[in-house]
Design an enzyme around this catalytic site. Structure first.
Site, PDB file in Angstrom:
ATOM      1  N   ASP A   1     -10.565  -6.687  -5.133  1.00  0.00           N
ATOM      2  CA  ASP A   1      -9.947  -6.763  -3.873  1.00  0.00           C
ATOM      3  C   ASP A   1      -8.780  -7.580  -4.805  1.00  0.00           C
ATOM      4  O   ASP A   1      -8.714  -7.710  -5.758  1.00  0.00           O
ATOM      5  CB  ASP A   1     -10.079  -8.777  -3.471  1.00  0.00           C
ATOM      6  CG  ASP A   1      -9.925  -9.566  -3.063  1.00  0.00           C
ATOM      7  OD1 ASP A   1      -8.351  -9.685  -3.424  1.00  0.00           O
ATOM      8  OD2 ASP A   1      -9.970  -9.871  -1.538  1.00  0.00           O
ATOM      9  N   HIS A   2      -7.966  -6.778  -4.186  1.00  0.00           N
ATOM     10  CA  HIS A   2      -6.568  -6.203  -5.167  1.00  0.00           C
ATOM     11  C   HIS A   2      -5.965  -7.834  -5.685  1.00  0.00           C
ATOM     12  O   HIS A   2      -5.035  -7.983  -6.446  1.00  0.00           O
ATOM     13  CB  HIS A   2      -5.540  -5.394  -4.516  1.00  0.00           C
ATOM     14  CG  HIS A   2      -4.313  -5.368  -3.606  1.00  0.00           C
ATOM     15  ND1 HIS A   2      -4.834  -5.923  -2.015  1.00  0.00           N
ATOM     16  CD2 HIS A   2      -3.438  -6.140  -3.576  1.00  0.00           C
ATOM     17  CE1 HIS A   2      -4.040  -5.921  -1.314  1.00  0.00           C
ATOM     18  NE2 HIS A   2      -3.335  -5.956  -2.434  1.00  0.00           N
TER      19      HIS A   2
ATOM     20  N   HIS B   1      -9.243 -11.211   1.251  1.00  0.00           N
ATOM     21  CA  HIS B   1      -8.012 -11.961   0.224  1.00  0.00           C
ATOM     22  C   HIS B   1      -8.296 -12.993   0.669  1.00  0.00           C
ATOM     23  O   HIS B   1      -7.703 -14.028   0.014  1.00  0.00           O
ATOM     24  CB  HIS B   1      -6.558 -11.353   0.527  1.00  0.00           C
ATOM     25  CG  HIS B   1      -6.601  -9.192   0.667  1.00  0.00           C
ATOM     26  ND1 HIS B   1      -7.431  -9.166  -0.480  1.00  0.00           N
ATOM     27  CD2 HIS B   1      -6.426  -8.921   0.899  1.00  0.00           C
ATOM     28  CE1 HIS B   1      -7.123  -7.521  -0.272  1.00  0.00           C
ATOM     29  NE2 HIS B   1      -6.637  -7.595   0.669  1.00  0.00           N
TER      30      HIS B   1
HETATM   31  C1  BG6 Z   1      -4.502  -4.735   1.928  1.00  0.00           C
HETATM   32  C2  BG6 Z   1      -4.733  -4.543   3.589  1.00  0.00           C
HETATM   33  O1  BG6 Z   1      -5.903  -4.794   1.675  1.00  0.00           O
HETATM   34  O2  BG6 Z   1      -3.771  -5.715   1.711  1.00  0.00           O
HETATM   35  C3  BG6 Z   1      -3.518  -4.281   4.460  1.00  0.00           C
HETATM   36  O3  BG6 Z   1      -5.829  -4.218   3.815  1.00  0.00           O
HETATM   37  C4  BG6 Z   1      -1.928  -5.950   3.336  1.00  0.00           C
HETATM   38  O4  BG6 Z   1      -3.167  -4.338   5.668  1.00  0.00           O
HETATM   39  C5  BG6 Z   1      -2.029  -5.599   2.432  1.00  0.00           C
HETATM   40  O5  BG6 Z   1      -0.785  -5.107   4.365  1.00  0.00           O
HETATM   41  C6  BG6 Z   1      -0.795  -6.572   1.857  1.00  0.00           C
HETATM   42  O6  BG6 Z   1      -1.536  -6.419   0.536  1.00  0.00           O
HETATM   43  P1  BG6 Z   1      -0.070  -7.737  -0.466  1.00  0.00           P
HETATM   44  O7  BG6 Z   1      -0.297  -6.785  -1.967  1.00  0.00           O
HETATM   45  O8  BG6 Z   1       1.437  -6.549   0.082  1.00  0.00           O
HETATM   46  O9  BG6 Z   1      -0.278  -8.256  -0.230  1.00  0.00           O
END
Ligand code: BG6
Length: 478
Positions: A172-173, A235
């Site tokens: 989960d980044h 997230h």
């Molecule tokens: C991803 C989603 O996991 O996270 C996207 O699939 C979203 O829809 C993105 O835009 C948001 O990531 P960040 O790092 O730009 O906040």
């Protein structure tokens, strides 16, 4: 600190995620001197490409997605020269012997499954069949990890046939973001906040992840997922866990993940009245969600706001308001901990009502601020005003804080180091689906359309009303 030499295979090595995130992240770690000589990076995919073609492909990806980072031409040439590519059929036997020939013995082997979940099983099985999955091997899998509890369980079962849980890294980044890790530092590194971190002192907590982008080129995927599956189940849920969990005894994978799991399991079901689904509408000649996904009948949500409750000793009675959406006014992710008013005002009613608010800004402009009540200057008696004690990390920490590694850099290196703390465990993912499934089932049963909102707004009016009727209001999205 350099990590031991390793072999990393990116299945789906020509895909969008590899181009945008994985390869640029590896390049930056390479430039930072974290990879020892002999480390081997191998792209693998169906496309028929030579090593030279792949190096060109990666060079283009770096041009496009690594514009902000300084590096020398020599570093870039050396990074590209070390890349390999294998044409491989995940469902068949083509390419596997060549891959096996490229891998070293007695090294850490990591396999990044940057492919659809339908290929997880076949890839895992073939890695074993071709002798590529020793005990130290690790696999990295991306979200979406399933689309509901049943599919997530099935995926977990499939992976478990071939790999031990200690070898599986579910990404989960958000957990790799520097400021998200800072949530734990702020909570558990300070004496100041933790004693007040409970329903006795906290009125409510707001978590906002607002984006300005629409669904971009991912309409097909997104229209089948929606904001609940795409953002909330993973997230936002992770942010909620880090804010709400009990202090783990140690910053280690089991301790941290055990505590997060307890939070998810303590979440109450969410009643339909406590949740708002929205979809951005067209504005003049600017397309709306329906045009973006090319599906005029779509009832998928691009926005969700909801009120959640955690039924445990710490949080009973304190609502958690969560919202996320696309095409909103600003790109802002933040968590606001809104404390209760002081029990009694010695300054009388005219001094007004005041609350301390701790805001943790996750992105952009990373930092924290704490609204503190002070006397309004001047001779006009005891009038009170709220002012922020503002700490922007780059100002407080100097230039080092500006060159924050991307989430993927941190996470990929954690895979090589064998540290699972910032990855989701199988039971955590399942518990998160177990909470979101009934919400989605209620929507499907009711068959109602999402409410519409304007691009560039703060979301639908109904989401504002969700808080207003509790006598509260959302923080501004700006
Ligand atoms: C991803 C989603 O996991 O996270 C996207 O699939 C979203 O829809 C993105 O835009 C948001 O990531 P960040 O790092 O730009 O906040």
């Amino acid at each position: 600190i350099p990590v031991d030499p390793f072999d990393l295979v990116i299945f789906g090595g020509t895909g969008d995620l590899a181009r945008r995130k994985i390869l640029p992240a590896l390049f930056r770690r390479y430039c930072a001197g974290q990879m020892q000589p002999g480390t081997r990076l191998i792209g693998a995919a169906r496309a028929d490409m030579s090593d030279a073609d792949y190096r060109d492909f990666v060079a283009q990806a770096l041009d496009e997605f690594d514009t902000a980072h300084g590096h020398t031409a020599d570093q870039r040439a050396a990074f590209l020269a070390d890349l390999h590519y294998v044409t491989l059929d995940a469902m068949g036997d083509e390419g596997w012997d060549r891959l096996a020939g490229l891998m070293s013995r007695d090294r850490i082997k990591a396999y990044y499954f940057s492919v659809g979940p339908g290929l997880f099983g076949p890839l895992a099985e073939r890695l074993h069949r071709h002798g590529l999955a020793d005990e130290g091997a690790r696999i990295v899998v991306e979200k979406p990890f399933g689309r509901d509890l049943d599919t997530a369980r099935a995926l977990n079962r499939t992976l478990a046939q071939h790999f031990d849980e200690s070898q599986i890294y579910r990404i989960d980044h958000y957990l790799g973001k520097e400021t998200v890790q800072n949530l734990m530092a702020i909570r558990f590194g300070n004496m100041l906040f933790e004693p007040l971190w409970n329903s006795q002192y906290v009125d409510h907590i707001q978590i906002t992840v607002a984006e300005t982008v629409g669904v971009g080129g991912r309409g097909d995927y997104y229209d089948r997922a929606g904001a609940m599956r795409d953002m909330v189940q993973n997230h936002l849920m992770q942010l909620l866990c880090l804010i709400a969990m009990e202090p783990p005894a140690k910053f280690d994978p089991s301790a941290v993940r055990d505590e997060k799991l307890k939070v998810i399991r303590a979440l109450d079901p969410v009643a339909p009245a406590q949740i708002v689904r929205g979809q951005y509408r067209a504005d003049g000649d600017k397309p709306g969600y329906l045009e973006h996904v090319g599906n005029p009948a779509s009832t998928t949500e691009s926005f969700v706001a909801l009120k959640a409750h955690i039924s445990n000793w710490r949080w009973a009675g304190t609502p958690f308001y969560l919202r996320t959406g696309k095409r909103l006014r600003a790109r802002t992710s933040e968590i606001a901990v809104v404390f209760k008013e002081a029990p009694h005002s010695i300054f009388g009613a005219e001094a007004g009502r005041h609350r301390n608010i701790l805001t943790i800004r996750l992105q952009p402009n990373e930092g924290i601020d704490l609204d503190v009540t002070i006397k309004e200057p001047g001779p006009g008696g005891m009038r009170l005003v709220d002012v922020p004690l503002d700490m922007t990390f780059t100002e407080a920490l100097g230039p080092d804080a500006e060159d924050v590694p991307d989430a993927y850099e941190r996470l990929i290196m954690d895979v090589i180091r064998g540290n699972q703390t910032l990855f989701m465990r199988g039971d955590e993912v399942e518990a998160a689906w177990a909470w979101t499934d009934p919400i989605i089932a209620d929507w499907e049963a009711a068959g109602t359309d999402p409410v519409l909102y304007d691009s560039g707004s703060a979301g639908p009016e109904e989401a504002l009303a969700l808080m207003h009727r509790d006598g509260r209001r959302w923080r501004e999205i700006r």
